[in-house]
Scaffold this motif. Structure first.
Motif, PDB file in Angstrom:
ATOM      1  N   ASP A   1       0.808  -1.222   0.000  1.00  0.00           N
ATOM      2  CA  ASP A   1       0.000   0.000   0.000  1.00  0.00           C
ATOM      3  C   ASP A   1       0.841   1.272   0.000  1.00  0.00           C
ATOM      4  O   ASP A   1       0.375   2.325  -0.425  1.00  0.00           O
ATOM      5  CB  ASP A   1      -0.930   0.039   1.222  1.00  0.00           C
ATOM      6  N   MET A   2       2.077   1.179   0.478  1.00  0.00           N
ATOM      7  CA  MET A   2       2.919   2.356   0.625  1.00  0.00           C
ATOM      8  C   MET A   2       3.960   2.487  -0.483  1.00  0.00           C
ATOM      9  O   MET A   2       4.291   3.589  -0.901  1.00  0.00           O
ATOM     10  CB  MET A   2       3.643   2.268   1.986  1.00  0.00           C
ATOM     11  N   ILE A   3       4.485   1.381  -0.977  1.00  0.00           N
ATOM     12  CA  ILE A   3       5.693   1.382  -1.809  1.00  0.00           C
ATOM     13  C   ILE A   3       5.442   0.906  -3.229  1.00  0.00           C
ATOM     14  O   ILE A   3       4.735  -0.073  -3.455  1.00  0.00           O
ATOM     15  CB  ILE A   3       6.772   0.494  -1.150  1.00  0.00           C
ATOM     16  N   VAL A   4       6.076   1.609  -4.178  1.00  0.00           N
ATOM     17  CA  VAL A   4       6.201   1.137  -5.558  1.00  0.00           C
ATOM     18  C   VAL A   4       7.654   0.731  -5.724  1.00  0.00           C
ATOM     19  O   VAL A   4       8.565   1.467  -5.343  1.00  0.00           O
ATOM     20  CB  VAL A   4       5.827   2.241  -6.579  1.00  0.00           C
ATOM     21  N   LYS A   5       7.871  -0.462  -6.260  1.00  0.00           N
ATOM     22  CA  LYS A   5       9.226  -0.995  -6.407  1.00  0.00           C
ATOM     23  C   LYS A   5       9.613  -1.005  -7.880  1.00  0.00           C
ATOM     24  O   LYS A   5       8.789  -1.308  -8.741  1.00  0.00           O
ATOM     25  CB  LYS A   5       9.294  -2.414  -5.843  1.00  0.00           C
ATOM     26  N   VAL A   6      10.869  -0.669  -8.136  1.00  0.00           N
ATOM     27  CA  VAL A   6      11.418  -0.706  -9.483  1.00  0.00           C
ATOM     28  C   VAL A   6      12.637  -1.622  -9.454  1.00  0.00           C
ATOM     29  O   VAL A   6      13.512  -1.469  -8.598  1.00  0.00           O
ATOM     30  CB  VAL A   6      11.822   0.702  -9.974  1.00  0.00           C
ATOM     31  N   ASP A   7      12.661  -2.570 -10.358  1.00  0.00           N
ATOM     32  CA  ASP A   7      13.794  -3.496 -10.471  1.00  0.00           C
ATOM     33  C   ASP A   7      14.457  -3.302 -11.820  1.00  0.00           C
ATOM     34  O   ASP A   7      13.781  -3.302 -12.858  1.00  0.00           O
ATOM     35  CB  ASP A   7      13.329  -4.954 -10.340  1.00  0.00           C
ATOM     36  N   TYR A   8      15.772  -3.140 -11.792  1.00  0.00           N
ATOM     37  CA  TYR A   8      16.588  -3.043 -13.004  1.00  0.00           C
ATOM     38  C   TYR A   8      17.423  -4.308 -13.088  1.00  0.00           C
ATOM     39  O   TYR A   8      17.887  -4.813 -12.056  1.00  0.00           O
ATOM     40  CB  TYR A   8      17.563  -1.867 -12.919  1.00  0.00           C
ATOM     41  N   ALA A   9      17.671  -4.785 -14.299  1.00  0.00           N
ATOM     42  CA  ALA A   9      18.535  -5.951 -14.459  1.00  0.00           C
ATOM     43  C   ALA A   9      19.277  -5.865 -15.786  1.00  0.00           C
ATOM     44  O   ALA A   9      18.746  -5.370 -16.781  1.00  0.00           O
ATOM     45  CB  ALA A   9      17.720  -7.239 -14.419  1.00  0.00           C
ATOM     46  N   ASP A  10      20.514  -6.340 -15.765  1.00  0.00           N
ATOM     47  CA  ASP A  10      21.285  -6.534 -16.989  1.00  0.00           C
ATOM     48  C   ASP A  10      20.973  -7.951 -17.444  1.00  0.00           C
ATOM     49  O   ASP A  10      21.433  -8.918 -16.844  1.00  0.00           O
ATOM     50  CB  ASP A  10      22.781  -6.351 -16.717  1.00  0.00           C
ATOM     51  N   LEU A  11      20.186  -8.069 -18.495  1.00  0.00           N
ATOM     52  CA  LEU A  11      19.724  -9.382 -18.957  1.00  0.00           C
ATOM     53  C   LEU A  11      20.875 -10.261 -19.446  1.00  0.00           C
ATOM     54  O   LEU A  11      20.768 -11.482 -19.392  1.00  0.00           O
ATOM     55  CB  LEU A  11      18.673  -9.214 -20.050  1.00  0.00           C
ATOM     56  N   LEU A  12      21.949  -9.655 -19.925  1.00  0.00           N
ATOM     57  CA  LEU A  12      23.072 -10.456 -20.393  1.00  0.00           C
ATOM     58  C   LEU A  12      23.801 -11.116 -19.225  1.00  0.00           C
ATOM     59  O   LEU A  12      24.244 -12.262 -19.340  1.00  0.00           O
ATOM     60  CB  LEU A  12      24.049  -9.594 -21.211  1.00  0.00           C
ATOM     61  N   VAL A  13      23.899 -10.437 -18.093  1.00  0.00           N
ATOM     62  CA  VAL A  13      24.511 -11.028 -16.906  1.00  0.00           C
ATOM     63  C   VAL A  13      23.556 -12.036 -16.297  1.00  0.00           C
ATOM     64  O   VAL A  13      23.955 -13.113 -15.873  1.00  0.00           O
ATOM     65  CB  VAL A  13      24.919  -9.950 -15.878  1.00  0.00           C
ATOM     66  N   ASP A  14      22.262 -11.687 -16.222  1.00  0.00           N
ATOM     67  CA  ASP A  14      21.263 -12.620 -15.696  1.00  0.00           C
ATOM     68  C   ASP A  14      21.237 -13.914 -16.486  1.00  0.00           C
ATOM     69  O   ASP A  14      21.014 -14.986 -15.915  1.00  0.00           O
ATOM     70  CB  ASP A  14      19.866 -11.976 -15.739  1.00  0.00           C
ATOM     71  N   LYS A  15      21.448 -13.816 -17.781  1.00  0.00           N
ATOM     72  CA  LYS A  15      21.398 -14.978 -18.672  1.00  0.00           C
ATOM     73  C   LYS A  15      22.520 -15.964 -18.345  1.00  0.00           C
ATOM     74  O   LYS A  15      22.362 -17.167 -18.474  1.00  0.00           O
ATOM     75  CB  LYS A  15      21.531 -14.480 -20.118  1.00  0.00           C
TER      76      LYS A  15
END
Length: 186
Positions: free
Chosen positions: A171-185
């Motif tokens: 109810d209080m927070i909006v979260k933003v997630d960033y990722a480098d897809l090449l490293v995640d891969k």
């Protein structure tokens, strides 16, 4: 009447599958494009070393732009220059792999949030934040709206190797997630 509900349910399932299919094909296209989109915000970028990150944060702290965030475990940026409808806080911190940023999380909340301030709940903040993010990240692909079982409506932007996901956390927070897809891969 039963036929109507069946058709409505079938349409919803097909649209959810189309969302997932569109997202998967966009990710595959962008990851294989060879384009790099490393910029995050305030001179911070994917692939930045921890030393560079801390130096950048220290410089912005000396300028009064950043300060210590939640429980001294995050960096705090105060959005109070008419960036959103009401003054808000952005807390963020990266994840490092091999001493380089490959993920970043950020949380946003209105500073005046309280259980009785319904107009400052995250469901009001989310569209305002999405509008701000569309200005911060105006080039490349648009944000696409998707539906997630746990987070509800989320917005995803994929440009080359960088993925940004914006969604309501509570109810209080909006979260933003960033990722480098090449490293995640890897």
């Amino acid at each position: 009447m039963k036929v109507f509900f069946f058709i409505a349910a079938l349409s919803f399932i097909i649209s959810c599958n189309n969302d997932a299919n569109d997202y998967e094909s966009l990710m595959a296209k962008e990851v294989s494009s060879g384009k790099r989109a490393d910029s995050l915000f305030f001179g911070i970028y994917l692939g930045m070393t921890s030393k560079q990150f801390f130096t950048q944060c220290w410089q912005l702290n000396k300028q009064g732009i950043f300060t210590d965030g939640n429980n001294n475990t995050a960096v705090l940026y105060k959005l109070n220059k008419n960036e959103l409808k009401y003054p808000a806080s952005m807390n963020f911190y990266p994840e490092f792999r091999e001493n380089k940023i490959y993920k970043m999380w950020a949380t946003f909340q209105y500073d005046g949030w309280a259980p009785w301030n319904k107009h400052m709940y995250s469901d009001s903040l989310l569209p305002e934040l999405l509008k701000l993010y569309k200005t911060w990240y105006s080039s490349g692909n648009p944000f696409i709206e998707m539906h997630d079982k746990e987070r509800g409506t989320i917005y995803v932007k994929v440009d080359g190797n960088r993925r940004i996901i914006i969604g309501r956390y509570n109810d209080m927070i909006v979260k933003v997630d960033y990722a480098d897809l090449l490293v995640d891969k890897q």
